[in-house]
Design an enzyme around this catalytic site. Sequence first.
Site, PDB file in Angstrom:
ATOM      1  N   ASP A  18      16.173  -9.122  -0.659  1.00 55.66           N
ATOM      2  CA  ASP A  18      14.406  -8.958  -0.555  1.00 55.66           C
ATOM      3  C   ASP A  18      15.272  -7.673   1.200  1.00 55.66           C
ATOM      4  O   ASP A  18      15.033  -9.039   2.073  1.00 55.66           O
ATOM      5  CB  ASP A  18      13.563 -10.190  -0.709  1.00 55.66           C
ATOM      6  CG  ASP A  18      12.472  -9.706  -0.776  1.00 55.66           C
ATOM      7  OD1 ASP A  18      12.143  -8.385  -0.385  1.00 55.66           O
ATOM      8  OD2 ASP A  18      11.426 -10.574  -0.613  1.00 55.66           O
ATOM      9  N   MET A  19      13.940  -6.606   1.288  1.00 56.83           N
ATOM     10  CA  MET A  19      14.134  -6.245   2.744  1.00 56.83           C
ATOM     11  C   MET A  19      12.955  -7.013   3.231  1.00 56.83           C
ATOM     12  O   MET A  19      12.187  -7.419   3.028  1.00 56.83           O
ATOM     13  CB  MET A  19      13.191  -4.939   2.231  1.00 56.83           C
ATOM     14  CG  MET A  19      14.496  -3.950   1.555  1.00 56.83           C
ATOM     15  SD  MET A  19      15.801  -3.926   1.802  1.00 56.83           S
ATOM     16  CE  MET A  19      16.262  -3.557   3.513  1.00 56.83           C
ATOM     17  N   TYR A  23       8.164  -2.295   4.599  1.00 59.25           N
ATOM     18  CA  TYR A  23       7.377  -1.258   5.907  1.00 59.25           C
ATOM     19  C   TYR A  23       7.075  -1.095   6.531  1.00 59.25           C
ATOM     20  O   TYR A  23       7.318  -0.213   7.267  1.00 59.25           O
ATOM     21  CB  TYR A  23       5.661  -1.290   4.775  1.00 59.25           C
ATOM     22  CG  TYR A  23       5.494  -0.974   3.449  1.00 59.25           C
ATOM     23  CD1 TYR A  23       6.824  -0.719   2.480  1.00 59.25           C
ATOM     24  CD2 TYR A  23       4.312  -0.916   3.325  1.00 59.25           C
ATOM     25  CE1 TYR A  23       6.371  -0.274   1.745  1.00 59.25           C
ATOM     26  CE2 TYR A  23       3.735  -0.205   1.511  1.00 59.25           C
ATOM     27  CZ  TYR A  23       5.447  -0.562   0.729  1.00 59.25           C
ATOM     28  OH  TYR A  23       4.612   0.261  -0.429  1.00 59.25           O
ATOM     29  N   ARG A  60       3.830 -12.236  13.402  1.00 65.11           N
ATOM     30  CA  ARG A  60       3.654 -13.172  12.532  1.00 65.11           C
ATOM     31  C   ARG A  60       4.068 -14.485  13.404  1.00 65.11           C
ATOM     32  O   ARG A  60       3.038 -15.899  13.050  1.00 65.11           O
ATOM     33  CB  ARG A  60       4.541 -13.753  11.319  1.00 65.11           C
ATOM     34  CG  ARG A  60       4.579 -12.848   9.832  1.00 65.11           C
ATOM     35  CD  ARG A  60       5.490 -13.066   8.825  1.00 65.11           C
ATOM     36  NE  ARG A  60       5.793 -11.399   8.532  1.00 65.11           N
ATOM     37  CZ  ARG A  60       6.234 -11.180   7.015  1.00 65.11           C
ATOM     38  NH1 ARG A  60       6.471 -12.634   6.868  1.00 65.11           N
ATOM     39  NH2 ARG A  60       6.684 -10.328   6.415  1.00 65.11           N
ATOM     40  N   ASP A 120      11.150  -2.742  -2.825  1.00 68.69           N
ATOM     41  CA  ASP A 120      12.471  -3.470  -1.785  1.00 68.69           C
ATOM     42  C   ASP A 120      12.782  -4.330  -1.900  1.00 68.69           C
ATOM     43  O   ASP A 120      13.599  -5.468  -1.357  1.00 68.69           O
ATOM     44  CB  ASP A 120      11.358  -3.700  -0.711  1.00 68.69           C
ATOM     45  CG  ASP A 120      10.483  -5.096  -0.225  1.00 68.69           C
ATOM     46  OD1 ASP A 120      10.388  -5.342  -1.806  1.00 68.69           O
ATOM     47  OD2 ASP A 120      10.450  -5.953   0.095  1.00 68.69           O
ATOM     48  N   GLU A 121      13.042  -4.459  -3.856  1.00 66.80           N
ATOM     49  CA  GLU A 121      13.664  -6.036  -3.830  1.00 66.80           C
ATOM     50  C   GLU A 121      14.454  -5.608  -5.527  1.00 66.80           C
ATOM     51  O   GLU A 121      14.272  -4.816  -5.579  1.00 66.80           O
ATOM     52  CB  GLU A 121      13.000  -6.682  -4.952  1.00 66.80           C
ATOM     53  CG  GLU A 121      11.866  -7.621  -4.188  1.00 66.80           C
ATOM     54  CD  GLU A 121      10.890  -8.349  -5.053  1.00 66.80           C
ATOM     55  OE1 GLU A 121      10.946  -9.596  -5.085  1.00 66.80           O
ATOM     56  OE2 GLU A 121      10.099  -7.459  -5.670  1.00 66.80           O
TER      57      GLU A 121
HETATM   58  P1  TTP Z   1       7.151  -7.710   0.738  1.00 68.06           P
HETATM   59  O1  TTP Z   1       8.326  -8.303  -0.143  1.00 68.06           O
HETATM   60  O2  TTP Z   1       6.402  -9.003  -0.159  1.00 68.06           O
HETATM   61  O3  TTP Z   1       7.076  -7.927   1.881  1.00 68.06           O
HETATM   62  P2  TTP Z   1       7.676  -7.569   2.907  1.00 68.06           P
HETATM   63  O4  TTP Z   1       8.681  -6.918   3.107  1.00 68.06           O
HETATM   64  O5  TTP Z   1       6.144  -7.128   4.071  1.00 68.06           O
HETATM   65  O6  TTP Z   1       7.547  -8.725   4.479  1.00 68.06           O
HETATM   66  P3  TTP Z   1       8.261  -9.526   4.007  1.00 68.06           P
HETATM   67  O7  TTP Z   1       9.734 -10.189   3.719  1.00 68.06           O
HETATM   68  O8  TTP Z   1       7.837 -11.572   3.623  1.00 68.06           O
HETATM   69  O9  TTP Z   1       9.228 -10.261   2.046  1.00 68.06           O
HETATM   70  O10 TTP Z   1       6.448  -6.770   0.687  1.00 68.06           O
HETATM   71  C1  TTP Z   1       6.985  -5.106   0.194  1.00 68.06           C
HETATM   72  C2  TTP Z   1       6.561  -4.639   0.669  1.00 68.06           C
HETATM   73  O11 TTP Z   1       5.556  -3.817  -0.235  1.00 68.06           O
HETATM   74  C3  TTP Z   1       5.629  -4.527   2.152  1.00 68.06           C
HETATM   75  O12 TTP Z   1       6.832  -4.423   3.693  1.00 68.06           O
HETATM   76  C4  TTP Z   1       4.419  -3.986   2.097  1.00 68.06           C
HETATM   77  C5  TTP Z   1       4.178  -3.415   0.922  1.00 68.06           C
HETATM   78  N1  TTP Z   1       3.446  -4.402   0.050  1.00 68.06           N
HETATM   79  C6  TTP Z   1       1.489  -3.958   0.041  1.00 68.06           C
HETATM   80  O13 TTP Z   1       1.209  -2.607   0.518  1.00 68.06           O
HETATM   81  N2  TTP Z   1       0.380  -5.238   0.082  1.00 68.06           N
HETATM   82  C7  TTP Z   1       1.151  -6.190  -0.807  1.00 68.06           C
HETATM   83  O14 TTP Z   1      -0.011  -6.453  -1.223  1.00 68.06           O
HETATM   84  C8  TTP Z   1       2.073  -6.385  -0.612  1.00 68.06           C
HETATM   85  C9  TTP Z   1       2.909  -7.607  -1.271  1.00 68.06           C
HETATM   86  C10 TTP Z   1       3.468  -5.821  -0.353  1.00 68.06           C
END
Ligand code: TTP
Length: 696
Positions: A18-19, A23, A60, A120-121
């Site tokens: 998981d990235m 963004y 954060r 991103d997963e």
């Molecule tokens: P996530 O993997 O949920 O979160 P993240 O990568 O920002 O942070 P983390 O390190 O905690 O995993 O989401 C991946 C991307 O998807 C995130 O960077 C932005 C986008 N996104 C949205 O645009 N809206 C949303 O509600 C969510 C959950 C994510």
Amino acid sequence: MPVSRPELSDSRVIAHVDMDCFYVQVEQRKQQSLRGQPTAVVQYNSWQGGGLIAVSYEARKFGVKRSMRGDEAKKVCPEIHLVQVPVARGKADLNSYRNAGSEVVTILSRRGRCERASIDEVYLDLTIAAEAMLVDNPPECLETISEEVVKSHVLGLEEDGSNAREKVGHWLTRSDASRRDKLLACGAFIVAELRLQVLEETEFTCSAGIAHNKMLAKLASGMNKPAQQTVVPFSSICKLLGMLPIKKMKQLGGKLGTSLQIDLGVKTVGDLLQFSEEKLQEYYGVNTGSWLWNTARGISGEEVKERLLPNSHGSGKTFPGPRALKTVPSVEKWLSELCEELSERLQFDLEQNKRIAHTLTLHAHAYKSNDIDSFKKFPSKSCPLRYGTSKIKEDALILFQAGLREYLGLYNFKISGNQNSGWGITGLSVSASKIIAIPSGTRSIMNYFHNQQETCPQVKLSSEKLIQDAPLLSPSENCIENGGHMTLQSIEPWISCSEEDEETKHSLPLDRQLDKEMCKEKLPDKETSICSSPDAEVYRGWEKDQTESNGDYLTEKIRDSLESEEGKRKLNKEKGMSTISRYFQSQNSGDLLKVEHASTSKLSESPSLSDHQSEPPQENSPARGESSVDARLCSHIKLKRPAWSYDIDEIDQDVLNELPKQIQEEVQAWLRPQKRPHTVKRDSGIARYFLPAKNK
Ligand code: TTP
């Protein structure tokens, strides 16, 4: 509903990658000065500083959360950098994030089967690579271990103080470990290496979970972020699930999880252990009951599917509060923007990846003021996808109108027309799914496909026909990227599930589904019956000809399958047939569709269709003079058969000589230009001479 799958093997090595604050990392790569700074990506809409969609780990620490708006984030962290998501067509443009995700997938897929689960997963099946490492280069024989590996977290190991790394290093290199733990240790080495490669080649950090199934790997990947990895040994599964709040488990965040809490008093996943499988089945049905029983034990046989590209494409936008769309023209305007984006992506996918999407779906989120029925959801609608921006726009609008009509009820729909009569649309999205790869080496098929799109009028969608309630897609399947506006979570509840066996229906080639839909639609009774029986006859007739002329046994197979529900299921099982076969099938069925549609549209233009039949109409035949739509449809479709394709050499000249002069001439004319069978006049009754005796 969750599907229970028995564990395939306890020696698999599965990773979930998981990235981190994805963004934000993409924006930081674009603007290097943002690296290490508290940063957040905000939505297009700038109200109150815009909604935060990604927050860096530096921000954060100050208490900045995704649920905040930019102004609020500035209050808790004045130094925060707010970067607006790129914009195109008045909405978020996620292309740079998608492309960045693809870069990562390309790297991760080097070591094993790779499934892109979201933007991103990624899931990886590293079993083969881990087994190879265990044979060729076992951890216990390594002289040095990289820093990235000893930084791993191993669930269940005491991670107190300074000797945590030592303990982890020891666990990873134990010679007395079980084979399955040794394999997990190899997985940890491989994933650490991959994560370093991702960092070197893309500048992005990611976190990972390593376990023997997808469910546990996914749980673990989020436990230690950013830029870390977590291993789940078998011995720690019970403890992990014993502490995991029930709602945190995938698939249990919604109603099912709530019911477990309220009805069974379950707080953690581990609490489920107290219930027998039978008991859980009694409460939630056989499948869900078994799934819950397995989940409580960390059992999940779900495989990592080879998939580097997304399963669907979507484009959506929300219109909260006062921005709700209240007229059909305003919806049309936005649909147009969304469809343009969707179409561009479909075209790109077609050109780059040689993939074709088959289903177009429209989802909307709506409200009705002054309505006690306000809990009613706007029904999602889908139809076969036609390529070309204008066609997609046209079909999406029809889908919207069909949904609105159902949502408002016919009466309200009619009186409201384009006026605002108390409804509003607060979310709109279009998506393309059922994406199928065209096998490599089928350049001509591509041309064929293009030609089909451009030269054939194809089926024009009518709001009376061809529209289906959209099937319920699983979140991972749906994969509608959120456009910075709609989250997957928010889209999911809109999707309405038709009561039919959707899986079976969607296993059919789409044009067949379409055809069946046409038969099912709300036509006047008489026409409905056309579809149910005689039309099926016509269908078979046509297909038989196709089968004979093409030697296409698959068509025959489909026909058989369509004849019964059992058959449909059989077809479903044959999903594994080569893609090329299926592609050909759908092309054939596309032709069929055109034929049928052309026929239907010609019904009104051609009052004496029976004249065109290859066999002369009988006196009492309903096709002659009768207004039976049924018979006219039959005759029209028969027209498309390759009828009367005799070779001149096969006709005995003596027989011809015995015919009346006028008829002889006609037959000669008929036979000579064999390639133009439809150009001859056929109303002289000549066919009678070739009919079996009883019909003369
Ligand atoms: P996530 O993997 O949920 O979160 P993240 O990568 O920002 O942070 P983390 O390190 O905690 O995993 O989401 C991946 C991307 O998807 C995130 O960077 C932005 C986008 N996104 C949205 O645009 N809206 C949303 O509600 C969510 C959950 C994510």
